[in-house]
Design an enzyme around this catalytic site. Structure first.
Site, PDB file in Angstrom:
ATOM      1  N   SER A 158       0.842  -1.197   0.000  1.00 59.34           N
ATOM      2  CA  SER A 158       0.000   0.000   0.000  1.00 59.34           C
ATOM      3  C   SER A 158       0.873   1.239   0.000  1.00 59.34           C
ATOM      4  CB  SER A 158      -0.896   0.009   1.240  1.00 59.34           C
ATOM      5  OG  SER A 158      -1.555   1.257   1.394  1.00 59.34           O
ATOM      6  N   TYR A 184      -0.078   0.001  10.567  1.00 59.91           N
ATOM      7  CA  TYR A 184      -0.429  -0.471   9.224  1.00 59.91           C
ATOM      8  C   TYR A 184       0.705  -0.168   8.255  1.00 59.91           C
ATOM      9  CZ  TYR A 184      -3.069  -1.074   4.868  1.00 59.91           C
ATOM     10  OH  TYR A 184      -3.499  -1.491   3.620  1.00 59.91           O
TER      11      TYR A 184
END
Length: 316
Positions: A158, A184
């Site tokens: 990501s 994350y």
């Protein structure tokens, strides 16, 4: 340094468009998280191209429903479902024990995002345990199957990797205040670094590993996040463009480029976005690849820490 890889595809390309004219007959694929979001579209494209696909899913009922629907849609009856809970090392090892025969494509697609602080029974932070440790154990466990013939491993990372490098002296937020986006972010950085080190270790085995940013797609992955919060995260990273959403089919396209394109044959440690190799992130931009996410020293350290934490080695 090798020349940047570009393809005929881009932001609006769909996974089915990437595999148009591609024949994956005789190839076997595993897609983690293949029962929801971009995982479904990844399975759809692979099956449409003739591959045998195993959906590795937490929710078997959802997986079977997707398998049935995609078999009907593609005419490919070789779509199977197997249980996999990435946050559980025992579940991952059970999946590995049950796998038989060669594996040509491993799509490490599943993940959790921006969750409240949660720890596994081992005390590991959930996002790192799921997004990296789970896939690390799975991939190394399947090493013998992957070395069969020119296998490719694709890690769905990501642009959130820009939020944090892997903080090796406190991966699990035991001494620093928990920040769900940093947690994350470092797990997504780990997805890229995994391929950098795998490229060194496995070059002679014919196994390649690359990572990608799929784009922003509103799926179950974002259940802890609003579109407004995603836009704010992008703004804080220096992006001044409005949030551009992709459909799940568009979100799966970059995965399929790394899975089937001859342009990445024999290459590892790459990071793609919008179906092309990403440019370096130079600050003031919302995309690109952070320097720390392809640092060979960090990649080697991550591999060492992962093996020691998980008490595993390559399963030749």
């Amino acid at each position: 340094m090798s020349e940047r890889i570009t393809t005929p595809f881009g932001f609006e390309t769909t996974a089915l468009e990437v595999v148009e004219g591609v024949d994956l007959s005789g190839r076997r694929a595993v897609v983690t998280g293949g029962s929801s979001g971009i995982g479904v579209e990844t399975v759809r494209a692979l099956a449409a191209a003739g591959a045998e696909v195993t959906i590795a899913a937490r929710n078997l009922e959802a997986g079977r429903k997707v398998a049935s629907e995609l078999s009907a849609a593609t005419g490919n009856q070789r779509i199977f479902v197997a249980p996999l809970e990435l946050a559980s090392q025992e579940s991952v090892k059970e999946f590995v024990r049950n796998w038989d025969g060669p594996l040509h494509l491993l799509i490490n697609n599943a993940g959790v995002m921006a969750t409240p602080l949660t720890r596994t029974p081992e005390g590991w932070e959930l996002q790192f345990a799921t997004n990296h440790f789970g896939h690390f154990t799975l991939t190394l466990g399947l090493f013998g199957a992957l070395r069969a013939e020119g296998a490719r491993v694709v890690n769905v990372s990501s642009s959130a990797h820009l939020a944090s490098p892997v903080v090796f002296d406190d991966i699990h937020f035991e001494r620093r205040e928990y920040d769900r986006w940093q947690a994350y972010g470092q797990s997504k950085t780990a997805n890229v670094l995994f391929g950098v080190e795998a490229g060194k270790r496995w070059a002679s085995e014919g196994i390649t590993m690359n990572a990608l940013m799929p784009g922003v797609i509103m799926t179950a992955l974002q259940r802890h996040v609003t579109p407004e919060e995603l836009q704010e995260r992008i703004r804080l990273r220096g992006g001044d463009k409005p949030l551009q959403l992709k459909t799940p089919g568009q979100g799966a396209a970059t995965t399929l480029v790394l899975a089937v394109s001859p342009l990445v044959e024999g290459r590892s440690g790459l990071y793609f976005e919008d179906c092309n190799e990403a440019l370096p992130n130079t600050g003031g931009m919302s995309g690109g690849l952070a320097a720390y996410a392809h640092d060979p020293e960090a990649a080697a350290q991550l591999w060492k820490v992962s093996e020691e934490t998980l008490e595993i080695g390559e399963q030749a």
